[in-house]
Design a protein around this motif. Sequence first.
Motif, PDB file in Angstrom:
ATOM      1  N   UNK A 133       0.773  -1.218   0.139  1.00  0.00           N
ATOM      2  CA  UNK A 133      -0.151  -0.246  -0.303  1.00  0.00           C
ATOM      3  C   UNK A 133       0.783   0.787   0.220  1.00  0.00           C
ATOM      4  N   UNK A 134       2.538   1.371   0.918  1.00  0.00           N
ATOM      5  CA  UNK A 134       2.366   2.827   1.041  1.00  0.00           C
ATOM      6  C   UNK A 134       3.538   2.290  -0.135  1.00  0.00           C
ATOM      7  N   UNK A 135       4.514   2.121  -1.388  1.00  0.00           N
ATOM      8  CA  UNK A 135       4.695   1.699  -2.659  1.00  0.00           C
ATOM      9  C   UNK A 135       3.525   1.988  -3.444  1.00  0.00           C
ATOM     10  N   UNK A 136       2.507   1.951  -3.537  1.00  0.00           N
ATOM     11  CA  UNK A 136       1.068   1.934  -4.424  1.00  0.00           C
ATOM     12  C   UNK A 136       0.334   3.193  -4.194  1.00  0.00           C
ATOM     13  N   UNK A 137       0.631   4.166  -3.110  1.00  0.00           N
ATOM     14  CA  UNK A 137       0.800   5.554  -2.619  1.00  0.00           C
ATOM     15  C   UNK A 137       1.413   5.978  -3.625  1.00  0.00           C
ATOM     16  N   UNK A 138       2.969   5.578  -2.789  1.00  0.00           N
ATOM     17  CA  UNK A 138       4.353   6.687  -3.655  1.00  0.00           C
ATOM     18  C   UNK A 138       3.941   6.276  -4.242  1.00  0.00           C
ATOM     19  N   UNK A 139       3.955   5.501  -5.713  1.00  0.00           N
ATOM     20  CA  UNK A 139       3.803   6.291  -7.703  1.00  0.00           C
ATOM     21  C   UNK A 139       2.245   6.805  -7.759  1.00  0.00           C
ATOM     22  N   UNK A 140       1.281   7.063  -7.164  1.00  0.00           N
ATOM     23  CA  UNK A 140      -0.437   7.418  -7.197  1.00  0.00           C
ATOM     24  C   UNK A 140       0.112   9.121  -7.024  1.00  0.00           C
ATOM     25  N   UNK A 141       0.599   9.400  -5.381  1.00  0.00           N
ATOM     26  CA  UNK A 141       1.475  10.216  -5.518  1.00  0.00           C
ATOM     27  C   UNK A 141       1.955  11.522  -6.563  1.00  0.00           C
ATOM     28  N   UNK A 142       3.298  10.836  -7.556  1.00  0.00           N
ATOM     29  CA  UNK A 142       4.215  11.147  -8.345  1.00  0.00           C
ATOM     30  C   UNK A 142       3.612  11.248  -9.725  1.00  0.00           C
ATOM     31  N   UNK A 143       2.778   9.945 -10.301  1.00  0.00           N
ATOM     32  CA  UNK A 143       2.002  10.357 -11.106  1.00  0.00           C
ATOM     33  C   UNK A 143       0.722  11.198 -11.334  1.00  0.00           C
ATOM     34  N   UNK A 144      -0.097  11.965  -9.832  1.00  0.00           N
ATOM     35  CA  UNK A 144      -1.362  13.152  -9.843  1.00  0.00           C
ATOM     36  C   UNK A 144      -0.855  14.207 -10.633  1.00  0.00           C
ATOM     37  N   UNK A 145       0.623  14.325 -10.842  1.00  0.00           N
ATOM     38  CA  UNK A 145       1.130  15.447 -11.422  1.00  0.00           C
ATOM     39  C   UNK A 145       0.934  15.272 -12.978  1.00  0.00           C
ATOM     40  N   UNK A 146       0.644  14.426 -13.335  1.00  0.00           N
ATOM     41  CA  UNK A 146       0.003  14.389 -15.187  1.00  0.00           C
ATOM     42  C   UNK A 146      -0.968  14.723 -15.438  1.00  0.00           C
ATOM     43  N   UNK A 147      -2.381  15.134 -14.211  1.00  0.00           N
ATOM     44  CA  UNK A 147      -3.429  15.100 -14.029  1.00  0.00           C
ATOM     45  C   UNK A 147      -3.824  14.242 -14.698  1.00  0.00           C
ATOM     46  N   UNK A 148      -3.722  12.985 -14.604  1.00  0.00           N
ATOM     47  CA  UNK A 148      -5.082  11.726 -15.372  1.00  0.00           C
ATOM     48  C   UNK A 148      -5.398  10.913 -14.203  1.00  0.00           C
ATOM     49  N   UNK A 149      -6.660   9.927 -15.027  1.00  0.00           N
ATOM     50  CA  UNK A 149      -7.381   9.404 -14.066  1.00  0.00           C
ATOM     51  C   UNK A 149      -6.334   8.029 -13.415  1.00  0.00           C
ATOM     52  N   UNK A 150      -5.888   8.003 -12.601  1.00  0.00           N
ATOM     53  CA  UNK A 150      -5.842   6.595 -11.870  1.00  0.00           C
ATOM     54  C   UNK A 150      -5.676   5.334 -11.418  1.00  0.00           C
ATOM     55  N   UNK A 151      -5.948   4.152 -10.927  1.00  0.00           N
ATOM     56  CA  UNK A 151      -7.154   3.593 -11.436  1.00  0.00           C
ATOM     57  C   UNK A 151      -5.455   2.344 -10.424  1.00  0.00           C
ATOM     58  N   UNK A 152      -6.222   1.820  -9.829  1.00  0.00           N
ATOM     59  CA  UNK A 152      -4.633   0.722  -8.939  1.00  0.00           C
ATOM     60  C   UNK A 152      -4.957  -0.362  -8.806  1.00  0.00           C
ATOM     61  N   UNK A 153      -4.069  -2.055  -8.040  1.00  0.00           N
ATOM     62  CA  UNK A 153      -4.718  -3.192  -8.318  1.00  0.00           C
ATOM     63  C   UNK A 153      -3.662  -3.932  -7.187  1.00  0.00           C
TER      64      UNK A 153
END
Length: 306
Positions: A187-207
Amino acid sequence: MSEIMNSVNQRTQLVGQNRLELLLFRLNGRQKFGINVFKVREVLQCPKLTSIPRLNSFVRGVAHIRGQTISVIDMSLATGGKAIVNLDTAFVVIAEYNSSVQGFLVGAVERIINTNWEAIMPPPKGSGRASYLTAVTEFENELIEILDVEKILNEISPISTDVSESVSNMSVENKREKIIFIADDSAVARNQVKKALSTLGLEIEMAKNGLEALNRLKALAEETGDITDKVGILVSDIEMPEMDGYTLTAEIKNDPALKNLHVVLHTSLSGVFNQAMIQKVGADDFIAKFHPDELVTSVQKWFDNI
């Protein structure tokens, strides 16, 4: 113990083949834990530890090992247990995560077991140590708990997920209907990646693992017949329960509705990464954890080219 050390040295040269080899250890009790052998550099009896002021309370001290000064983390303390008392009989597992080397203090080291990713399952809900588990498996009628080391390390020394100003100004134009898909069991890694990639302004989905990701990608692809109509890129960990990133990639590349998806393998297996394995399964890129600027730049450039 010398046999275990020799085995670790030999096996850390191997990666992939859809199998997992775990080094089993105990902390204070009878419960056995596992760590992926491919992240282990060395196992040794606990050396003399030097205390340093203002260290995190989970760090018992530093050790000077083969020319390096390495922090030694008490894995029992770090997961909510009591400190390992008898250092004379304890061991230190030297491991590499996210391009850095740490020492994990454990009560005893037992053996290496060979299993496969299908036998690695998500941790049961409601278990007392569940927040520190990334997976469990059964071996010889015993439950083996696999710790979420990335969570432990992040609590001791948080990794910055901040993207530099020059990179954060990047955006993906005219492709905002595309999804960035993330697969990672931590969960920590997922949220790290999500936070970084959120800067691109795209929808993010996770598994949470490869199997969950594959099933969701197939469901998305059924809507149009081609996954790339919905998803622009998959950023996947390699080590995941039920289905690892290698197998996930191979399944994607062998499925006509998924094969055009751009797959980036994003892993903390930086020290023993096997480039030949990535090529074999058909992954499009590899990025070592965790470098926010590199990750965002790579994803942004890919979107610019599609």
